[in-house]
Design a protein around this motif. Structure first.
Motif: not given
Length: 102
Positions: A25-34
């Motif tokens: 899980i890479t939250l920073a990447d997911y949030i940037a994408q979202a």
């Protein structure tokens, strides 16, 4: 998909939702994408819906950055204050229906 991706699912109210089910899980990447996809979709908020490894979807997480969460909470506060001022009985029903204190 692509440069103007608008998220993985439609109908998550006011959000562009990026769905993830990965071992790492890479939250920073997911949030940037979202957040990028929220702009493309014309939605005010981006979030990542992250499935926990070896757990059902309902045990997963909905994640947004603090800035996005603060904007969402402020919007909710303003809407509830307006409802309380304009229609106190409806506001009381709203609070009861949504399980205040749970």
């Amino acid at each position: 998909m692509g440069a103007k991706d608008i998220g993985d699912v439609d109908g998550y109210y006011l959000h562009a939702a990026e769905l993830k089910a990965e071992r790492s899980i890479t939250l920073a990447d997911y949030i940037a994408q979202a957040n990028r996809e929220a702009i493309h979709a014309g939605q005010p908020y981006g979030c990542a819906v992250v499935k926990r490894p070896r757990a059902g979807v309902a045990a997963g997480y909905v994640v947004r950055d603090v800035a996005t969460d603060a904007r969402l909470i402020n919007r909710l506060r303003d809407a509830e204050q307006t409802l309380q001022a304009i229609a106190p009985t409806v506001y009381a029903d709203h609070v009861q229906r949504h399980g205040e204190g749970h």
